[in-house]
Design a protein around this motif. Structure first.
Motif, PDB file in Angstrom:
ATOM      1  N   TYR A 160      -3.554   2.408   7.232  1.00 26.21           N
ATOM      2  CA  TYR A 160      -4.966   2.356   6.851  1.00 26.21           C
ATOM      3  C   TYR A 160      -5.346   0.925   6.493  1.00 26.21           C
ATOM      4  O   TYR A 160      -4.530   0.142   6.005  1.00 26.21           O
ATOM      5  CB  TYR A 160      -5.265   3.317   5.697  1.00 26.21           C
ATOM      6  CG  TYR A 160      -4.603   2.980   4.380  1.00 26.21           C
ATOM      7  CD1 TYR A 160      -5.283   2.228   3.402  1.00 26.21           C
ATOM      8  CD2 TYR A 160      -3.310   3.407   4.097  1.00 26.21           C
ATOM      9  CE1 TYR A 160      -4.674   1.911   2.202  1.00 26.21           C
ATOM     10  CE2 TYR A 160      -2.700   3.100   2.897  1.00 26.21           C
ATOM     11  CZ  TYR A 160      -3.380   2.348   1.949  1.00 26.21           C
ATOM     12  OH  TYR A 160      -2.777   2.030   0.753  1.00 26.21           O
ATOM     13  N   LYS A 162      -6.860  -1.588   4.258  1.00 28.01           N
ATOM     14  CA  LYS A 162      -7.181  -1.683   2.834  1.00 28.01           C
ATOM     15  C   LYS A 162      -8.563  -2.303   2.598  1.00 28.01           C
ATOM     16  O   LYS A 162      -9.293  -1.890   1.691  1.00 28.01           O
ATOM     17  CB  LYS A 162      -6.115  -2.497   2.108  1.00 28.01           C
ATOM     18  CG  LYS A 162      -4.777  -1.807   1.971  1.00 28.01           C
ATOM     19  CD  LYS A 162      -3.823  -2.654   1.127  1.00 28.01           C
ATOM     20  CE  LYS A 162      -2.506  -1.942   0.883  1.00 28.01           C
ATOM     21  NZ  LYS A 162      -1.610  -2.752   0.009  1.00 28.01           N
ATOM     22  N   PHE A 165     -11.222   0.299   3.220  1.00 29.79           N
ATOM     23  CA  PHE A 165     -11.205   1.277   2.137  1.00 29.79           C
ATOM     24  C   PHE A 165     -11.909   0.711   0.905  1.00 29.79           C
ATOM     25  O   PHE A 165     -12.714   1.402   0.265  1.00 29.79           O
ATOM     26  CB  PHE A 165      -9.765   1.674   1.793  1.00 29.79           C
ATOM     27  CG  PHE A 165      -9.250   2.841   2.588  1.00 29.79           C
ATOM     28  CD1 PHE A 165      -8.763   3.975   1.969  1.00 29.79           C
ATOM     29  CD2 PHE A 165      -9.249   2.811   3.985  1.00 29.79           C
ATOM     30  CE1 PHE A 165      -8.289   5.065   2.700  1.00 29.79           C
ATOM     31  CE2 PHE A 165      -8.771   3.880   4.729  1.00 29.79           C
ATOM     32  CZ  PHE A 165      -8.297   5.012   4.082  1.00 29.79           C
ATOM     33  N   LEU A 170     -13.278   3.057  -1.992  1.00 30.79           N
ATOM     34  CA  LEU A 170     -12.079   3.885  -2.135  1.00 30.79           C
ATOM     35  C   LEU A 170     -10.935   3.086  -2.753  1.00 30.79           C
ATOM     36  O   LEU A 170     -10.925   1.853  -2.693  1.00 30.79           O
ATOM     37  CB  LEU A 170     -11.647   4.418  -0.768  1.00 30.79           C
ATOM     38  CG  LEU A 170     -12.639   5.356  -0.070  1.00 30.79           C
ATOM     39  CD1 LEU A 170     -12.280   5.512   1.404  1.00 30.79           C
ATOM     40  CD2 LEU A 170     -12.663   6.718  -0.768  1.00 30.79           C
ATOM     41  N   ASP A 171      -9.984   3.774  -3.327  1.00 26.52           N
ATOM     42  CA  ASP A 171      -8.817   3.137  -3.909  1.00 26.52           C
ATOM     43  C   ASP A 171      -7.862   2.750  -2.784  1.00 26.52           C
ATOM     44  O   ASP A 171      -7.221   3.609  -2.184  1.00 26.52           O
ATOM     45  CB  ASP A 171      -8.131   4.088  -4.890  1.00 26.52           C
ATOM     46  CG  ASP A 171      -6.981   3.438  -5.644  1.00 26.52           C
ATOM     47  OD1 ASP A 171      -6.512   2.370  -5.217  1.00 26.52           O
ATOM     48  OD2 ASP A 171      -6.544   4.025  -6.660  1.00 26.52           O
ATOM     49  N   ALA A 172      -7.755   1.466  -2.518  1.00 28.91           N
ATOM     50  CA  ALA A 172      -6.947   1.002  -1.397  1.00 28.91           C
ATOM     51  C   ALA A 172      -5.456   0.997  -1.710  1.00 28.91           C
ATOM     52  O   ALA A 172      -4.633   0.925  -0.795  1.00 28.91           O
ATOM     53  CB  ALA A 172      -7.374  -0.402  -0.977  1.00 28.91           C
ATOM     54  N   PRO A 175      -4.647   5.620  -1.890  1.00 32.09           N
ATOM     55  CA  PRO A 175      -5.680   6.375  -1.169  1.00 32.09           C
ATOM     56  C   PRO A 175      -5.416   7.875  -1.212  1.00 32.09           C
ATOM     57  O   PRO A 175      -4.266   8.315  -1.215  1.00 32.09           O
ATOM     58  CB  PRO A 175      -5.565   5.842   0.260  1.00 32.09           C
ATOM     59  CG  PRO A 175      -4.138   5.408   0.380  1.00 32.09           C
ATOM     60  CD  PRO A 175      -3.778   4.858  -0.970  1.00 32.09           C
ATOM     61  N   THR A 186     -11.973  11.579   2.390  1.00 27.22           N
ATOM     62  CA  THR A 186     -11.843  10.125   2.512  1.00 27.22           C
ATOM     63  C   THR A 186     -12.422   9.645   3.836  1.00 27.22           C
ATOM     64  O   THR A 186     -13.114   8.623   3.893  1.00 27.22           O
ATOM     65  CB  THR A 186     -10.360   9.725   2.395  1.00 27.22           C
ATOM     66  OG1 THR A 186      -9.893  10.016   1.079  1.00 27.22           O
ATOM     67  CG2 THR A 186     -10.155   8.246   2.677  1.00 27.22           C
TER      68      THR A 186
END
Length: 429
Positions: A160, A162, A165, A170-172, A175, A186
């Motif tokens: 993914y 980062k 995200f 979003l919390d990279a 996740p 997500t």
């Protein structure tokens, strides 16, 4: 290592092999050939890092074996390596060893009479099983023989982006991707935020091997390591298969996965925020700020218990080889603990060895980007064995494309119909 490019080339050939190859039965090793010593030729893949490893391994062997010299070369050019190997079997001029033998092609090459049963060597099965442990069983034929040496894998995980995200809020670093519901939520956040066109964009094309990078990893994870065929019967038309298929259909229905082929690299280009890839991607995506997590399951599975697809390439010994005694000794030399360390350090691909993570703990400590893959390599599944592997995978892919990617018809019924076709093919032997 451009996996998708290489695999696309394999499609044309392997399908053709299933239609045109003569039936010669499984190849054995001739009694004299099994012990004969002398010069041999081997082929290795033409990607840069494997060429480097191959040349170094051959040079090291040759320095100590003046009477058993090995000539190493890149596999000749063709539409695919499988096409080249199949043609060489037919012509009777295959090399002794090919370090680029796809598990999906082994059953057909065996049917052509082109492969040596490595179990024919006195220490054959013992060596393979000592090196690869329980993973070796997946590479046996129906009679428990080894027509391929389990060699290296590229266990696939979720990469993914980062940065994307973070842009989506979003919390990279942690996740939420472990369950189907979390993955969908997500994915929706990513697309709704406009940071990428799609959350994920696996190839939506119809080639037989594409399900190895959408359905098979998630089915392996959901079932704790079940392959598409077990004991000669299709497995996937079950509750777990329907859950996996339903998850992907939700992604497509909600516009979170792309239904059209992307001509570039969707992950590298930022067209998709996630991708299903193996350790080959560490170097390929060095310009992307990426993270990696195991593939999701319906209710979430601990990382150290999650299975996936292996994306392996193995070594075949071919019956045209006159000096199979030397070929076997070189095969063991090139898959020894030291040679496997060199393979790991040079290519970043995972030798199919028992206790891989602990055997090379110093490497993984120094290269944390590969540590997740080193651990994941212990929990993988392979394509079905047998001469009809390609046809079986194609039957599945045709059903998947229609019902999951393009949303036509009932997913459960589609899987059951595909399972019936696969059962018929598996029964043909």
């Amino acid at each position: 290592m451009q996996r998708r490019t290489a695999l696309i080339g394999a499609t044309v050939l392997l399908t053709g092999l299933g239609l045109t190859a003569c039936s010669g039965g499984g190849g054995g090793g001739g009694g004299d050939a099994l012990t004969a010593k002398g010069p041999i030729t081997v082929w290795y893949s033409n990607n840069e890092s494997e060429v480097e490893w191959g040349k170094a391994t051959v040079a090291s062997w040759n320095a100590d074996h003046p009477d058993e010299q090995v000539k190493g070369q890149e596999i000749p050019a063709g539409k695919s390596s499988e096409e080249v190997i199949g043609a060489a079997i037919t012509a009777g001029n295959a090399p002794c060893l090919v370090y680029n033998t796809a598990p999906s092609a082994v059953g057909q090459f065996q049917k052509q009479g082109g492969l040596v049963d490595l179990s024919s060597f006195d220490d054959g099965a013992e060596y393979i099983e000592d090196r690869s442990g329980d993973l070796a069983e997946q590479y046996q034929d129906a009679d428990g023989k080894y027509y391929q040496m389990p060699w290296k894998s590229n266990p696939v995980m979720i990469f993914y982006n980062k940065d994307l995200f973070t842009q989506a809020g979003l919390d990279a670093e942690a996740p939420e991707l472990s369950t189907y519901d979390d993955f969908l939520a997500t994915s929706k956040t990513l697309v709704d935020a406009g940071v990428s066109d799609y959350a994920i964009h696996p190839a939506p094309t119809s080639e037989f091997f594409q399900s190895q990078f959408d359905f098979m990893p998630l089915y392996a994870a959901e079932t704790g390591g079940t392959g598409l065929i077990e004991d000669g019967k299709a497995t996937f038309a079950d509750g777990a298969g329907e859950d996996v298929a339903g998850f992907w259909r939700d992604l497509y229905d909600q516009g979170l996965a792309g239904q059209e082929q992307y001509t570039g690299d969707s992950f590298a280009d930022g067209e998709a925020a996630m991708s299903i890839v193996g350790p080959w991607a560490v170097n390929v995506y060095e310009d992307v700020n990426w993270g990696a997590v195991p593939v999701p399951t319906k209710d979430g599975t601990d990382a150290d218990e999650t299975y996936t697809f292996s994306d392996a390439k193995n070594v075949g010994m071919y019956t045209a080889c006159e000096n199979q005694g030397t070929a076997w000794e070189f095969l063991k030399y090139s898959t020894s603990e030291d040679s496997d360390r060199a393979l790991l350090e040079t290519t970043g691909q995972m030798p199919i060895r028992t206790d891989l993570a602990s055997t090379y703990s110093d490497y993984f400590d120094a290269n944390p980007s590969y540590a997740l893959f080193g651990d994941q390599a212990a929990r993988t599944i392979e394509v079905p064995s047998g001469p009809n592997t390609v046809a079986e995978l194609q039957a599945f892919r045709d059903a998947w494309s229609k019902s999951v990617i393009f949303g036509e018809g009932d997913v459960g019924s589609s899987l059951k119909d595909a399972a019936s076709k696969v059962d018929e093919l598996a029964a043909q032997g």
